[in-house]
Design an enzyme around this catalytic site. Sequence first.
Site, short mmCIF file in Angstrom:
data_model
loop_
_atom_site.label_atom_id
_atom_site.label_comp_id
_atom_site.label_asym_id
_atom_site.label_seq_id
_atom_site.Cartn_x
_atom_site.Cartn_y
_atom_site.Cartn_z
N LEU A 136 104.59 72.71 -67.60
CA LEU A 136 104.07 74.02 -66.87
C LEU A 136 105.03 74.63 -65.69
CD1 LEU A 136 100.34 73.23 -66.91
CD2 LEU A 136 101.45 74.69 -68.49
N ASP A 183 112.10 78.73 -67.33
CA ASP A 183 111.22 78.43 -66.29
C ASP A 183 111.40 79.16 -64.95
OD1 ASP A 183 110.71 76.54 -68.22
OD2 ASP A 183 111.28 74.89 -67.05
#
Length: 393
Positions: A136, A183
């Site tokens: 994440l 990311d």
Amino acid sequence: MTTDAAADAAADAAADAAASFASAYGGSPDGVWAAPGRINLIGEHTDYNEGYVLPAALPHATRVAARRRADGRVRLFSAQGDGSVAEFALVDLAPGSVPGWAAYPAGVFWALAEAGHPVGGADLAFSSDVPTGAGLSSSAALECATAIALDELYGLGLDAPGRALLAQRAENAYVGVPCGALDQMASSCCVAGHAYFLDTRTLTGRQVPLDLPAVGLSLLVVDTRVKHDLGDGAYAGLRAGCERAAGLLGVRALRDVDAAGLAAAEERLPVELRPLLRHVVTEDQRVLDAVALLDAGDPRALGPVLTAGHASLRDDYRVSCPETDLAVAAANAAGALGARMMGGGFGGSVLALVDADRLAEVEREVRGAFAAAGFGEPQTFQAVPSQGAHRVR
Ligand code: GLA
């Protein structure tokens, strides 16, 4: 969580960062900034092949309270750390010089200085609720929070993509992880209520509205709690395989092979590189398909695209693991519209698209399947597309 509750939680988290600052260094910070973790709807292992991605920011974020220093020294403290403060002089920074979690913010100081930006010393206190090692992007959140804080503290005049690329440079060249730009671009550039359709070759993107609750849908994240480690060589090996395939095909990156040319291109590669090419080409197409579905107002149809993406990561790219496979299978068996693993792989999180009124059932079934298989208990939460890096106070 309602919008008000989310705003309250974010304000509490910012207050936590300021309180950590006061206890670590005394006094108050010049400001508090936040940068989020991310989900990725589709587009995995495409970024270092110069292809497409479709992330959205999470409400989970790293907050940093920061204050300038005039003496060129840096202090770093994390509320989630062991209570120690990492301290160094800016001039002493060299790749790898600061170990552990502090390498990520230290790398951002290094990347800014290396690029010629007039960054000086600072005291920084971090507080994060982005799950770590869960696919994440907790590392990107840490880097991008540092980048926006330093940009504003020192008036560097960077924009969101510029900060993201410096954060990526920190991770590649200072920390030593050969990640793509997914990311950091997501953490820096995402906009609440949207997914971010990004072409990682041109680094141009478009915000695509993503109001799933309005159509009775939810995004469920299942963090399998199986920790991945991008530094373990597997990720670098896959990237090297893709680069070798591109070289053999005479293209700049695998992005340059399209679906129509896939079969012919496969014939020209050694057998072991064909599945890598297959994944990248079909995954790029899945991103384009997903964006077309969102543009057409048909988000339910994303489900099969997600599940096809998982099959490709499992069977062709081979970065799945028993826990992510089980989470996908159990979610789909319980009525999810589709599901897939996210991030680098070898563990981490699964994303499932679910009818809001089936959410509790899907969660229960996934938990039950994990217990029956003897796997550790997963963490689950709903992903609400949130704001990219920003100043909090
Ligand atoms: C990790 C990397 C990203 C990207 C994904 C896979 O999250 O940091 O750059 O390659 O894996 O899509």
